[in-house]
Each structure stands twice: as C-alpha cells, then as structure tokens.
Design a protein around this motif. Structure first.
Motif, PDB file in Angstrom:
ATOM      1  N   THR A   1     -18.972  10.832 -18.911  1.00 19.05           N
ATOM      2  CA  THR A   1     -19.498  11.493 -20.110  1.00 19.05           C
ATOM      3  C   THR A   1     -19.383  10.588 -21.335  1.00 19.05           C
ATOM      4  OG1 THR A   1     -17.371  12.497 -20.724  1.00 19.05           O
ATOM      5  CG2 THR A   1     -18.796  13.759 -19.216  1.00 19.05           C
ATOM      6  N   ILE A   2     -18.677   9.478 -21.194  1.00 17.12           N
ATOM      7  CA  ILE A   2     -18.527   8.553 -22.320  1.00 17.12           C
ATOM      8  C   ILE A   2     -19.307   7.277 -22.006  1.00 17.12           C
ATOM      9  CG2 ILE A   2     -16.260   9.490 -22.943  1.00 17.12           C
ATOM     10  CD1 ILE A   2     -15.028   6.956 -21.661  1.00 17.12           C
ATOM     11  N   PRO A   3     -19.597   6.463 -23.029  1.00 21.75           N
ATOM     12  CA  PRO A   3     -20.332   5.220 -22.773  1.00 21.75           C
ATOM     13  C   PRO A   3     -19.533   4.266 -21.885  1.00 21.75           C
ATOM     14  CG  PRO A   3     -20.339   5.759 -25.113  1.00 21.75           C
ATOM     15  CD  PRO A   3     -19.378   6.702 -24.449  1.00 21.75           C
ATOM     16  N   TYR A   4     -20.256   3.481 -21.102  1.00 23.38           N
ATOM     17  CA  TYR A   4     -19.650   2.489 -20.216  1.00 23.38           C
ATOM     18  C   TYR A   4     -19.451   1.176 -20.963  1.00 23.38           C
ATOM     19  CZ  TYR A   4     -19.084  -0.972 -16.528  1.00 23.38           C
ATOM     20  OH  TYR A   4     -18.594  -1.977 -15.750  1.00 23.38           O
ATOM     21  N   ALA A   5     -18.293   0.577 -20.756  1.00 19.67           N
ATOM     22  CA  ALA A   5     -18.050  -0.798 -21.193  1.00 19.67           C
ATOM     23  C   ALA A   5     -17.058  -1.420 -20.217  1.00 19.67           C
ATOM     24  CB  ALA A   5     -17.517  -0.840 -22.620  1.00 19.67           C
ATOM     25  N   GLU A   6     -17.311  -2.662 -19.877  1.00 23.13           N
ATOM     26  CA  GLU A   6     -16.463  -3.388 -18.933  1.00 23.13           C
ATOM     27  C   GLU A   6     -15.157  -3.804 -19.610  1.00 23.13           C
ATOM     28  OE1 GLU A   6     -17.287  -6.897 -15.808  1.00 23.13           O
ATOM     29  OE2 GLU A   6     -17.835  -7.374 -17.869  1.00 23.13           O
ATOM     30  N   ILE A   7     -14.061  -3.736 -18.841  1.00 23.84           N
ATOM     31  CA  ILE A   7     -12.743  -4.112 -19.360  1.00 23.84           C
ATOM     32  C   ILE A   7     -12.037  -4.988 -18.324  1.00 23.84           C
ATOM     33  CG2 ILE A   7     -10.435  -3.261 -19.998  1.00 23.84           C
ATOM     34  CD1 ILE A   7     -11.815  -0.692 -20.998  1.00 23.84           C
ATOM     35  N   TRP A   8     -11.466  -6.079 -18.809  1.00 19.88           N
ATOM     36  CA  TRP A   8     -10.567  -6.903 -17.991  1.00 19.88           C
ATOM     37  C   TRP A   8      -9.164  -6.750 -18.551  1.00 19.88           C
ATOM     38  CZ3 TRP A   8     -11.264  -9.162 -13.448  1.00 19.88           C
ATOM     39  CH2 TRP A   8     -12.583  -9.387 -13.014  1.00 19.88           C
ATOM     40  N   MET A   9      -8.210  -6.583 -17.653  1.00 23.35           N
ATOM     41  CA  MET A   9      -6.809  -6.482 -18.042  1.00 23.35           C
ATOM     42  C   MET A   9      -6.024  -7.523 -17.246  1.00 23.35           C
ATOM     43  SD  MET A   9      -6.353  -2.320 -18.134  1.00 23.35           S
ATOM     44  CE  MET A   9      -4.922  -2.336 -19.234  1.00 23.35           C
ATOM     45  N   CYS A  10      -4.882  -7.942 -17.779  1.00 27.25           N
ATOM     46  CA  CYS A  10      -4.050  -8.884 -17.038  1.00 27.25           C
ATOM     47  C   CYS A  10      -2.577  -8.694 -17.382  1.00 27.25           C
ATOM     48  CB  CYS A  10      -4.486 -10.325 -17.296  1.00 27.25           C
ATOM     49  SG  CYS A  10      -4.480 -10.825 -19.013  1.00 27.25           S
ATOM     50  N   ARG A  11      -1.733  -9.128 -16.465  1.00 23.96           N
ATOM     51  CA  ARG A  11      -0.283  -9.135 -16.656  1.00 23.96           C
ATOM     52  C   ARG A  11       0.246 -10.384 -15.973  1.00 23.96           C
ATOM     53  NH1 ARG A  11       3.701  -7.705 -13.040  1.00 23.96           N
ATOM     54  NH2 ARG A  11       4.812  -6.215 -14.326  1.00 23.96           N
ATOM     55  N   GLU A  12       1.320 -10.906 -16.488  1.00 26.04           N
ATOM     56  CA  GLU A  12       1.910 -12.088 -15.872  1.00 26.04           C
ATOM     57  C   GLU A  12       2.430 -11.737 -14.484  1.00 26.04           C
ATOM     58  OE1 GLU A  12       1.694 -15.231 -17.005  1.00 26.04           O
ATOM     59  OE2 GLU A  12       0.483 -14.327 -18.598  1.00 26.04           O
ATOM     60  N   ARG A  13       2.145 -12.575 -13.522  1.00 27.60           N
ATOM     61  CA  ARG A  13       2.563 -12.344 -12.142  1.00 27.60           C
ATOM     62  C   ARG A  13       4.077 -12.253 -12.032  1.00 27.60           C
ATOM     63  NH1 ARG A  13       4.424 -15.928  -8.895  1.00 27.60           N
ATOM     64  NH2 ARG A  13       4.561 -15.505  -6.681  1.00 27.60           N
ATOM     65  N   GLU A  14       4.782 -13.055 -12.815  1.00 25.31           N
ATOM     66  CA  GLU A  14       6.235 -13.154 -12.713  1.00 25.31           C
ATOM     67  C   GLU A  14       6.970 -11.966 -13.336  1.00 25.31           C
ATOM     68  OE1 GLU A  14       4.230 -15.474 -14.165  1.00 25.31           O
ATOM     69  OE2 GLU A  14       4.086 -16.841 -12.460  1.00 25.31           O
ATOM     70  N   TRP A  15       6.306 -11.199 -14.174  1.00 20.77           N
ATOM     71  CA  TRP A  15       6.987 -10.070 -14.813  1.00 20.77           C
ATOM     72  C   TRP A  15       7.480  -9.107 -13.746  1.00 20.77           C
ATOM     73  CZ3 TRP A  15       2.925  -8.687 -19.108  1.00 20.77           C
ATOM     74  CH2 TRP A  15       2.973  -9.651 -20.108  1.00 20.77           C
ATOM     75  N   PRO A  16       8.710  -8.639 -13.867  1.00 23.95           N
ATOM     76  CA  PRO A  16       9.234  -7.718 -12.851  1.00 23.95           C
ATOM     77  C   PRO A  16       8.488  -6.381 -12.874  1.00 23.95           C
ATOM     78  CG  PRO A  16      10.788  -7.954 -14.670  1.00 23.95           C
ATOM     79  CD  PRO A  16       9.672  -8.914 -14.933  1.00 23.95           C
TER      80      PRO A  16
ATOM     81  N   GLN B   1     -13.098  -0.140 -16.491  1.00 22.62           N
ATOM     82  CA  GLN B   1     -14.145   0.219 -17.439  1.00 22.62           C
ATOM     83  C   GLN B   1     -13.680   1.416 -18.259  1.00 22.62           C
ATOM     84  OE1 GLN B   1     -15.152   0.405 -13.861  1.00 22.62           O
ATOM     85  NE2 GLN B   1     -14.059   2.339 -13.861  1.00 22.62           N
ATOM     86  N   THR B   2     -14.405   1.666 -19.326  1.00 18.98           N
ATOM     87  CA  THR B   2     -14.044   2.784 -20.199  1.00 18.98           C
ATOM     88  C   THR B   2     -14.073   4.111 -19.457  1.00 18.98           C
ATOM     89  OG1 THR B   2     -16.349   2.758 -20.964  1.00 18.98           O
ATOM     90  CG2 THR B   2     -14.702   1.715 -22.393  1.00 18.98           C
ATOM     91  N   TRP B   3     -14.896   4.238 -18.435  1.00 22.61           N
ATOM     92  CA  TRP B   3     -14.944   5.479 -17.655  1.00 22.61           C
ATOM     93  C   TRP B   3     -13.591   5.784 -17.006  1.00 22.61           C
ATOM     94  CZ3 TRP B   3     -20.093   4.432 -14.595  1.00 22.61           C
ATOM     95  CH2 TRP B   3     -21.181   4.581 -15.473  1.00 22.61           C
ATOM     96  N   SER B   4     -12.729   4.780 -16.895  1.00 20.05           N
ATOM     97  CA  SER B   4     -11.397   4.948 -16.304  1.00 20.05           C
ATOM     98  C   SER B   4     -10.320   5.002 -17.387  1.00 20.05           C
ATOM     99  CB  SER B   4     -11.105   3.794 -15.346  1.00 20.05           C
ATOM    100  OG  SER B   4     -11.993   3.792 -14.270  1.00 20.05           O
ATOM    101  N   HIS B   5     -10.652   5.575 -18.536  1.00 25.63           N
ATOM    102  CA  HIS B   5      -9.734   5.547 -19.676  1.00 25.63           C
ATOM    103  C   HIS B   5      -8.379   6.186 -19.377  1.00 25.63           C
ATOM    104  CE1 HIS B   5     -10.622   9.772 -20.817  1.00 25.63           C
ATOM    105  NE2 HIS B   5     -11.858   9.478 -20.417  1.00 25.63           N
ATOM    106  N   ILE B   6      -8.326   7.173 -18.513  1.00 25.63           N
ATOM    107  CA  ILE B   6      -7.039   7.790 -18.175  1.00 25.63           C
ATOM    108  C   ILE B   6      -6.178   6.792 -17.397  1.00 25.63           C
ATOM    109  CG2 ILE B   6      -5.921   9.638 -16.855  1.00 25.63           C
ATOM    110  CD1 ILE B   6      -8.389  11.384 -17.591  1.00 25.63           C
ATOM    111  N   ALA B   7      -6.766   6.094 -16.453  1.00 23.16           N
ATOM    112  CA  ALA B   7      -6.025   5.112 -15.655  1.00 23.16           C
ATOM    113  C   ALA B   7      -5.570   3.921 -16.500  1.00 23.16           C
ATOM    114  CB  ALA B   7      -6.891   4.631 -14.495  1.00 23.16           C
ATOM    115  N   ILE B   8      -6.307   3.583 -17.532  1.00 21.17           N
ATOM    116  CA  ILE B   8      -5.942   2.438 -18.369  1.00 21.17           C
ATOM    117  C   ILE B   8      -4.544   2.629 -18.953  1.00 21.17           C
ATOM    118  CG2 ILE B   8      -6.504   1.244 -20.534  1.00 21.17           C
ATOM    119  CD1 ILE B   8      -9.499   1.617 -19.705  1.00 21.17           C
ATOM    120  N   GLY B   9      -4.190   3.858 -19.321  1.00 20.16           N
ATOM    121  CA  GLY B   9      -2.845   4.134 -19.829  1.00 20.16           C
ATOM    122  C   GLY B   9      -1.773   3.788 -18.799  1.00 20.16           C
TER     123      GLY B   9
END
Length: 193
Positions: free
Chosen positions: A5-20, A148-156
């Motif tokens: 129901t919201i506009p789509y936009a692509e999102i890339w996220m990252c975290r350091e591999r070494e972080w526990p 993507q923005t459609w996954s805004h709940i999972a982004i949290g």
C-alpha cells in the motif's frame, strides 16, 4: 507480508561480519532444517504467501534460475523453520552475491515467514542463525541484506540486529532509491506517532 500500500523503493542494508550476534532460540514447537532436494516447492509456497511472487510457478522459475545451480550450497545455506506438524513456515538463506569486479559479498537472502506465523519470534531466530552461518562460511565483510520499503516492519528487526541502511548498492555504486526510501520510511514513522 509485504505492505504494497506504500510506494516501493529499493534498500540495501549492511552490518560488519565480525560484529557479535546472540543467537535467539526458536519458540517451542518449531525447529530448523536445511534445504533438501524437493524443498523448492516449499520455498516457493512461503515466498508466494508473503507476496514476493504472485504465483508459485514464478517462484519456482526464480529458484531454478538463481538457486538450483548450487545444490551443495543449498544444503548448507538455505534454512527453513518447520512446525511440529512438519510444515515449512519460514525460510532464509545465508547466500552471497558476486559483483562484476570479481568480489564476493555475504548476503542475507529471501527472508520470509508465512502469515499466521509472523510475530512469534521466528524471523529473529532465523536471522540470527543466518548471520552466524555467514560468519562461519564467508570471509569478507560486511554482510549485506537487500530489502524494500514494502518490508518496513522487517527493517526494524534488521536494524536491531546491527544492519544499517546504506546509501550505496552492494557494488558500491549510489543507490538511486536511497532518498526516496528514507522519505517513505520517515513518513511511516510519523504516522505511528
């Protein structure tokens, strides 16, 4: 479930591999299993149930193109969560993506929990297990996640696990959707207040 129901936009996220990361246990009545031959039908059913595909046949086609060429990797990297009745209800893969410059990047891939099983802690347990797998199987950093923005709940959830939204794509090029994505997410947060 994707919120289309919201506009789509692509999102890339990252975290350091070494972080526990502290591995979270699955709730009672569920267990992990790795991919076995024939599980592509279950993968397709899960991904279609969360609206990543509009029909299972398209999901199977995607699976056959992107995953099937790597049968050994599937058995070590594609996770399922199975309930006590034997139904596969969630999936995620500790995968990778190669870029044209010859680099291999760790990738959390295709996170999905069937509706009706969401909100039970399955995604968190699956994500922590997937991050641990990538820490064991891959040597480069950071770990990436495409969403993507459609996954805004999972982004949290992803942010709680150390993933940060990047203004760049996995290959280091600018993400043209970054500003749009940030505006959409900010608007969603404003509505919550």
């Amino acid at each position: 479930m994707l919120d289309k129901t919201i506009p789509y936009a692509e999102i890339w996220m990252c975290r350091e591999r070494e972080w526990p990361v502290e591995e979270k246990a699955l709730p009672e009545g569920f267990h992990f299993a790795f991919y076995q031959e024939g599980d592509e039908r279950d993968w397709a059913a899960i991904e279609t149930a969360v609206a990543e595909f509009d029909e299972e046949a398209k999901a199977i086609d995607y699976f056959n193109e992107k995953f099937a060429p790597f049968p050994q990797a599937l058995k070590e990297r594609m996770l399922f969560i199975i309930n006590d009745a034997g139904e596969k209800v969630a999936t995620c893969s500790a995968w990778w993506k190669d870029t044209p410059d010859g680099k291999r990047h760790p990738l959390v891939h295709w996170v999905a929990v069937k509706p009706g099983y969401q909100g039970k802690g399955l995604a968190k347990a699956m994500m922590t297990r997937t991050i641990k797998l990538l820490q064991e199987l891959e040597v480069t950093s950071p770990i990436y996640l495409h969403t993507q923005t459609w996954s805004h709940i999972a982004i949290g959830l992803y942010q709680k696990l150390g993933f940060e939204i990047s203004d760049k794509n996995l290959d280091g090029s600018p993400n043209p959707d970054y500003e749009k994505a940030m505006d959409i997410l900010a608007e969603i947060e404003q509505r919550k207040d």
